[in-house]
Design a protein around this motif. Structure first.
Motif, PDB file in Angstrom:
ATOM      1  N   THR A 112       0.842  -1.206   0.000  1.00 54.99           N
ATOM      2  CA  THR A 112       0.000   0.000   0.000  1.00 54.99           C
ATOM      3  C   THR A 112       0.874   1.252   0.000  1.00 54.99           C
ATOM      4  O   THR A 112       0.604   2.222  -0.716  1.00 54.99           O
ATOM      5  CB  THR A 112      -0.919   0.005   1.229  1.00 54.99           C
ATOM      6  OG1 THR A 112      -1.694  -1.196   1.241  1.00 54.99           O
ATOM      7  CG2 THR A 112      -1.846   1.213   1.215  1.00 54.99           C
ATOM      8  N   PHE A 113       1.948   1.217   0.800  1.00 51.76           N
ATOM      9  CA  PHE A 113       2.863   2.366   0.861  1.00 51.76           C
ATOM     10  C   PHE A 113       3.508   2.602  -0.499  1.00 51.76           C
ATOM     11  O   PHE A 113       3.687   3.744  -0.937  1.00 51.76           O
ATOM     12  CB  PHE A 113       3.934   2.110   1.925  1.00 51.76           C
ATOM     13  CG  PHE A 113       4.755   3.318   2.275  1.00 51.76           C
ATOM     14  CD1 PHE A 113       4.266   4.298   3.127  1.00 51.76           C
ATOM     15  CD2 PHE A 113       6.034   3.481   1.748  1.00 51.76           C
ATOM     16  CE1 PHE A 113       5.034   5.411   3.451  1.00 51.76           C
ATOM     17  CE2 PHE A 113       6.812   4.577   2.070  1.00 51.76           C
ATOM     18  CZ  PHE A 113       6.299   5.557   2.920  1.00 51.76           C
ATOM     19  N   SER A 114       3.838   1.514  -1.193  1.00 55.81           N
ATOM     20  CA  SER A 114       4.402   1.611  -2.536  1.00 55.81           C
ATOM     21  C   SER A 114       3.421   2.294  -3.482  1.00 55.81           C
ATOM     22  O   SER A 114       3.805   3.164  -4.278  1.00 55.81           O
ATOM     23  CB  SER A 114       4.757   0.216  -3.051  1.00 55.81           C
ATOM     24  OG  SER A 114       5.092   0.249  -4.421  1.00 55.81           O
ATOM     25  N   ARG A 115       2.150   1.911  -3.386  1.00 51.19           N
ATOM     26  CA  ARG A 115       1.132   2.490  -4.265  1.00 51.19           C
ATOM     27  C   ARG A 115       0.928   3.973  -3.972  1.00 51.19           C
ATOM     28  O   ARG A 115       0.760   4.792  -4.888  1.00 51.19           O
ATOM     29  CB  ARG A 115      -0.182   1.721  -4.090  1.00 51.19           C
ATOM     30  CG  ARG A 115      -1.242   2.122  -5.098  1.00 51.19           C
ATOM     31  CD  ARG A 115      -2.402   1.133  -5.121  1.00 51.19           C
ATOM     32  NE  ARG A 115      -3.130   1.114  -3.854  1.00 51.19           N
ATOM     33  CZ  ARG A 115      -3.097   0.115  -2.983  1.00 51.19           C
ATOM     34  NH1 ARG A 115      -2.362  -0.973  -3.241  1.00 51.19           N
ATOM     35  NH2 ARG A 115      -3.785   0.162  -1.861  1.00 51.19           N
ATOM     36  N   ARG A 130      10.863  10.424  -3.885  1.00 47.02           N
ATOM     37  CA  ARG A 130      10.450  10.207  -5.274  1.00 47.02           C
ATOM     38  C   ARG A 130      10.647  11.469  -6.107  1.00 47.02           C
ATOM     39  O   ARG A 130      11.148  11.425  -7.234  1.00 47.02           O
ATOM     40  CB  ARG A 130       8.978   9.784  -5.326  1.00 47.02           C
ATOM     41  CG  ARG A 130       8.471   9.469  -6.725  1.00 47.02           C
ATOM     42  CD  ARG A 130       6.954   9.474  -6.761  1.00 47.02           C
ATOM     43  NE  ARG A 130       6.426  10.822  -6.522  1.00 47.02           N
ATOM     44  CZ  ARG A 130       5.169  11.084  -6.189  1.00 47.02           C
ATOM     45  NH1 ARG A 130       4.313  10.094  -6.026  1.00 47.02           N
ATOM     46  NH2 ARG A 130       4.769  12.326  -6.005  1.00 47.02           N
ATOM     47  N   ASN A 131      10.270  12.627  -5.557  1.00 51.93           N
ATOM     48  CA  ASN A 131      10.399  13.883  -6.303  1.00 51.93           C
ATOM     49  C   ASN A 131      11.861  14.231  -6.573  1.00 51.93           C
ATOM     50  O   ASN A 131      12.209  14.708  -7.661  1.00 51.93           O
ATOM     51  CB  ASN A 131       9.718  15.014  -5.543  1.00 51.93           C
ATOM     52  CG  ASN A 131       8.210  14.883  -5.533  1.00 51.93           C
ATOM     53  OD1 ASN A 131       7.639  14.149  -6.339  1.00 51.93           O
ATOM     54  ND2 ASN A 131       7.540  15.568  -4.619  1.00 51.93           N
ATOM     55  N   THR A 157       3.147   6.167  -2.592  1.00 50.41           N
ATOM     56  CA  THR A 157       4.334   6.997  -2.878  1.00 50.41           C
ATOM     57  C   THR A 157       4.859   6.847  -4.297  1.00 50.41           C
ATOM     58  O   THR A 157       5.727   7.604  -4.724  1.00 50.41           O
ATOM     59  CB  THR A 157       5.471   6.625  -1.908  1.00 50.41           C
ATOM     60  OG1 THR A 157       5.792   5.234  -2.075  1.00 50.41           O
ATOM     61  CG2 THR A 157       5.066   6.892  -0.463  1.00 50.41           C
ATOM     62  N   HIS A 158       4.352   5.850  -5.050  1.00 44.51           N
ATOM     63  CA  HIS A 158       4.857   5.532  -6.386  1.00 44.51           C
ATOM     64  C   HIS A 158       6.326   5.114  -6.346  1.00 44.51           C
ATOM     65  O   HIS A 158       7.090   5.367  -7.284  1.00 44.51           O
ATOM     66  CB  HIS A 158       4.665   6.704  -7.349  1.00 44.51           C
ATOM     67  CG  HIS A 158       3.234   6.950  -7.697  1.00 44.51           C
ATOM     68  ND1 HIS A 158       2.844   7.836  -8.671  1.00 44.51           N
ATOM     69  CD2 HIS A 158       2.076   6.442  -7.187  1.00 44.51           C
ATOM     70  CE1 HIS A 158       1.513   7.862  -8.752  1.00 44.51           C
ATOM     71  NE2 HIS A 158       1.037   7.018  -7.858  1.00 44.51           N
ATOM     72  N   LEU A 159       6.715   4.464  -5.242  1.00 46.18           N
ATOM     73  CA  LEU A 159       8.038   3.874  -5.128  1.00 46.18           C
ATOM     74  C   LEU A 159       7.861   2.356  -5.126  1.00 46.18           C
ATOM     75  O   LEU A 159       7.045   1.824  -4.380  1.00 46.18           O
ATOM     76  CB  LEU A 159       8.729   4.319  -3.830  1.00 46.18           C
ATOM     77  CG  LEU A 159       9.047   5.806  -3.703  1.00 46.18           C
ATOM     78  CD1 LEU A 159       9.475   6.136  -2.272  1.00 46.18           C
ATOM     79  CD2 LEU A 159      10.121   6.230  -4.695  1.00 46.18           C
ATOM     80  N   SER A 160       8.616   1.654  -5.966  1.00 55.53           N
ATOM     81  CA  SER A 160       8.450   0.204  -6.049  1.00 55.53           C
ATOM     82  C   SER A 160       8.877  -0.455  -4.739  1.00 55.53           C
ATOM     83  O   SER A 160       9.673   0.099  -3.965  1.00 55.53           O
ATOM     84  CB  SER A 160       9.275  -0.355  -7.205  1.00 55.53           C
ATOM     85  OG  SER A 160      10.657  -0.282  -6.907  1.00 55.53           O
TER      86      SER A 160
END
Length: 286
Positions: A10-13, A57-58, A15-18
């Motif tokens: 869920t955290f990956s989804r 991510r940014n 933050t868009h971090l794999s």
């Protein structure tokens, strides 16, 4: 599972971090999960960690490497605004250089469409000639760095001695074109051994800087004139070395590039670069 614990998926989804990246950031201490299941090792994050994840991510999207991301976040935690600004200024300069390179490539590709056989550059190269060049007295600055970044900065620094910004009349005067002298035996993307020199007459006060007054050695030089964008100058070297091979000559010192006009004043296709290489005859075969 507590309400404030977010599974890694869920955290990956969010933050868009794999998940693979999150595991790496955990190992590096960059983004450590708030909790870990003792039996399964499954990672859990908190809502407070979402902001850090998105910030990572940014920063990655802006082109920073992981080491730089770590340094920026550490500087942010200790309130070091100057350090953060330094990282962003350096990244901006790198992006502007890359943007300039891509702009030049786009122009070359457009020209390639118009003439498929010109190699992407509109240029001309004269036939090589042998010149006897006298010793040249010059202001010189020699450093290691990246060509595209270091050469323009070194030129600006040298010009402060012959074109003072405060309007003072300089004692030394320019006596020839700016030149770049290549001391490396191979091309280097970084840490290149770069010397930039400006021929001068008259005296000059250097005030203990890295700038020096030098006598560039003269002698027998093979010379060719290239007209066109700077990235196409490699063709001039190709022509020089082809001529050397045909006439049993070999280089006897560092090559030089003389910039005969100003890229701020003429279009790319009119840029004039003279490439010179000191040469000597190849010894007879035994």
């Amino acid at each position: 599972m507590p309400v404030d614990q977010i599974p890694i998926g869920t955290f990956s989804r969010i933050t868009h971090l794999s998940q693979k990246a999150l595991r790496l950031y955990d190992e590096r201490g960059l983004l450590v999960p708030a909790a870990r299941d003792i039996c399964t090792g499954y990672r859990y994050y908190t809502y407070d960690q979402i902001e850090r994840g998105i910030r990572i991510r940014n920063l990655l999207w802006l082109g920073f490497g992981l080491s730089e991301v770590e340094a920026i976040l550490e500087a942010r935690e200790r309130g070091d605004a100057a350090m953060i600004q330094e990282h962003f200024a350096r990244r901006l300069a790198e992006n502007e250089r890359e943007a300039g390179r891509l702009h030049a490539i786009a122009g070359a590709l457009r020209k390639q469409q118009q003439d498929p056989f010109n190699g992407g550059f509109s240029m001309s190269i004269t036939e090589p000639v042998i010149k006897d060049i006298p010793t040249v007295r010059a202001l010189s600055l020699r450093e290691r760095g990246i060509y595209q970044e270091t050469i323009p900065r070194m030129i600006r620094e040298l010009f402060t001695y012959v074109c003072p910004e405060d309007g003072r009349q300089p004692a030394a005067r320019i006596a020839g074109p700016i030149m770049f002298i290549c001391h490396d035996e191979e091309y280097r993307e970084t840490d290149a051994d770069i010397e930039v020199a400006v021929p001068i007459t008259g005296s000059v006060s250097l005030d203990g800087t890295a700038v020096e007054v030098v006598n560039l050695p003269g002698g027998r030089f093979l010379s060719v004139l290239h007209t066109g964008p700077y990235p196409g100058v490699g063709k001039a070297y190709e022509r020089l070395f082809s001529y050397m091979n045909e006439h049993r000559l070999v280089p006897s010192g560092p090559s030089r590039e003389l910039y005969l006009n100003d890229p701020a004043e003429v279009p790319e296709e009119e840029l004039l670069t003279e490439v010179q290489s000191p040469v000597k005859d190849l010894p007879p075969s035994p």
